[in-house]
Design an enzyme around this catalytic site. Structure first.
Site, PDB file in Angstrom:
ATOM      1  N   GLY A  56       0.843  -1.203   0.000  1.00  0.00           N
ATOM      2  CA  GLY A  56       0.000   0.000   0.000  1.00  0.00           C
ATOM      3  C   GLY A  56       0.870   1.242   0.000  1.00  0.00           C
ATOM      4  N   GLU A 172       4.637 -11.020  -6.327  1.00  0.00           N
ATOM      5  CA  GLU A 172       3.557 -11.132  -7.319  1.00  0.00           C
ATOM      6  C   GLU A 172       3.920 -10.582  -8.697  1.00  0.00           C
ATOM      7  OE1 GLU A 172       3.752  -9.127  -4.789  1.00  0.00           O
ATOM      8  OE2 GLU A 172       2.653  -7.256  -5.014  1.00  0.00           O
TER       9      GLU A 172
END
Ligand code: XMP
Length: 517
Positions: A56, A172
């Site tokens: 984030g 990822e």
């Protein structure tokens, strides 16, 4: 959809949150983004097999920084924190996070001290993708650091007694070559998933969900656009409720060549569906006459579409439901995802977006799926390959691919050029490699040699736009074979009278957009 095995992703607003979900799903385990307010009880009741805390943009020590319920770490369910997610886990469990001396961004060498847990089966030195300014300075006694980089001593952690892990880097993204292995470690070895999520399950669960929602007697209307999402939606709804599905295709006169015929052939002839084709070509073209401004064009088309659709839908009795091909990125990008409006990247401009005033309850069976998953579902339902792999096509159609006024003559010119482009892309094996490819008509008088003289009359420029893109939010122009460009250009100039010049668009997005208008 209530699949048995689920990995929950608590979304702290990272641009990569969706990508984490994709990576998990590639391992045949369902995964979903959830808001930071998700309670331990909700997670327990949903029976999640694992929890991932995403990255984030905030700093965990800032006032008002997003956090998660500490009870999540007490559930006994494995947790993997990624970037911000690792920092928040470390902070909640007693460690200390602060701004690092330097920002670490890009490919970085990681020294793996202990190849275990999430880092199992990784070599001692690997390349990973970093994007952070804050670092975990101190870990609590219950944690130990299991990897480091030259500037980040705590680049991966594991809890000494609970199945809680953290990585400062991003497993990822494809720039972390061992990332896939790490996600696999987490999903299979740590969470104990079996990997049973398959396209066939998606179809079965969606079909059941549609039946439950619609009931035994109601009818459903589906607005077909000829694109992948609405087509797969129609096929799924038909599988669920058969003849109670009624499709509407609005022919706005702004389609590519033979598009309307293809929709009729596929859905009426092949699938035997009830299909209302509304010929609204005149209505749209009359509305667009004399209009140059792209925004005004879009507004007129949007407005006409709603009017025509409304009129047609009113004639269908007993339908209280409207099926729409909204897919997962649409949900997230329009700010309806877990991170809320903060994560709005682009305004969702799907044409299917009919206003609530129509009074239908929505049926959106693709809401949880990514585009490539939608394509797999489409293939499994027997939709033709040409439809399943079709490039995206904007709702306002060819109108936004004509610079200036839209006229029937210009539409015909553009259709001819566009048809040649698509034919040649397909013949040369490029169609599936290009994310989106089309022609744009620019009606500027450029000089051409006609017979012995120079002629400016009735001539137009066509620009070819071919892009590669994963998500259509960023894109680059396709480095396509010159031979293909040469053939396309020759054919357009020789075969389409009214076009005397062909150019290739070499702009990337951003700052340009994919469409010209
Ligand atoms: P841009 O031009 O914004 O396009 O880079 C990104 C993607 O969105 C498609 N697009 C639209 N789709 N209605 C749609 O349904 C629209 O008004 C619209 N405008 C752009 C575009 O084709 C590309 O795939």
């Amino acid at each position: 959809m209530t699949p048995r095995e689920t990995i929950a992703i608590i979304d702290f607003g990272s641009q990569y949150s969706q990508l984490i979900a994709r990576r998990v799903r590639e391992n045949h385990v369902y995964s979903e983004l959830l808001p930071t307010s998700t309670s331990p009880r909700q997670l327990r009741e949903a029976g999640v097999k694992g929890i991932i805390l995403s990255g984030g943009p905030a700093s965990v020590y800032e006032e008002g920084a997003p956090s998660c319920n500490p009870g999540i770490f007490e559930l006994g369910v494995p947790v993997l924190g990624i970037c911000y997610g690792m920092q928040i886990a470390c902070q909640i469990l007693g460690g200390q996070v602060q701004a690092g001396r330097t920002r670490e961004y890009g490919r970085v060498q990681l020294s793996v001290r202990r190849a275990e847990g999430v880092l199992a089966h990784t070599p001692a030195k690997i390349s990973v993708w970093m994007s952070h300014g804050d670092v975990v300075m101190e870990v609590a006694d219950c944690f130990e650091s299991i990897a480091a980089t030259s500037t980040c001593p705590v680049a991966a952690v594991r809890h000494k007694t609970r199945p809680v892990f953290g990585v400062q880097f991003h497993p990822e993204v494809t720039h972390t070559p061992n990332g896939e292995q790490m996600i696999r470690n987490f999903v299979y070895d740590i969470c104990g998933c079996r990997g049973e999520w398959r396209v066939q399950n998606v179809i079965e669960t969606s079909v059941q969900a549609i039946r439950d929602q619609v009931g035994p007697a109601d009818r459903v209307i589906c607005g077909l656009s000829g694109g992948v999402d609405s087509s797969v939606t129609a096929a799924l709804v038909q599988r669920a409720i058969g003849e109670r599905l009624v499709n509407i295709f609005v022919d706005n006169g702004l389609c590519r060549r033979r598009e309307a015929e293809m929709v009729e052939m596929t859905f009426r002839d092949h699938f035997g569906m009830e299909l209302h084709v509304v010929d609204a070509r005149d209505r749209f073209l009359t509305g667009l006459a004399g209009v140059n401004d792209p925004q005004v064009k879009r507004r007129i088309i949007g407005h006409e579409f709603i009017e025509v659709f409304k009129q047609e839908a009113r004639q269908i009795e007993g339908a209280h439901f409207l099926a729409q091909g909204t897919i997962y990125p649409d949900v997230i990008e329009s700010g309806h995802g877990p991170a809320g409006p903060a994560a709005v990247i682009k305004l969702h401009h799907n044409v299917g977006g009919l206003p609530a005033e129509l009074g239908f309850e929505l049926v959106e069976p693709l809401r949880q799926l990514f585009k490539d998953e939608v394509r797999l579902v489409g293939e499994a339902l027997g939709l033709p390959e040409a439809l399943v792999w079709r490039h995206p096509f904007p709702g306002p159609g060819l109108a936004v691919r004509i610079a200036g006024e839209v006229t029937p003559e210009r539409l015909e010119l553009l259709r001819s050029a566009d048809e040649i482009l698509l034919e040649e892309l397909t013949a040369a094996g490029w169609y599936r490699k290009v994310a989106q490819g089309f022609a744009v008509l620019v009606p500027v008088a450029s000089v051409g040699v006609m017979g012995d003289g120079r002629s400016y009359e009735g001539q137009n420029l066509v620009v070819l736009r071919l892009v590669e893109s994963k998500d259509f939010m960023t894109a680059d122009w396709m480095r396509i074979d010159y031979g293909v460009l040469a053939t396309v250009s020759n054919r357009i100039i020789n075969e389409v009278s009214g076009i005397n010049r062909v150019a290739y668009d070499i702009s990337s997005k951003p700052p340009s957009t994919i469409e010209w208008q």
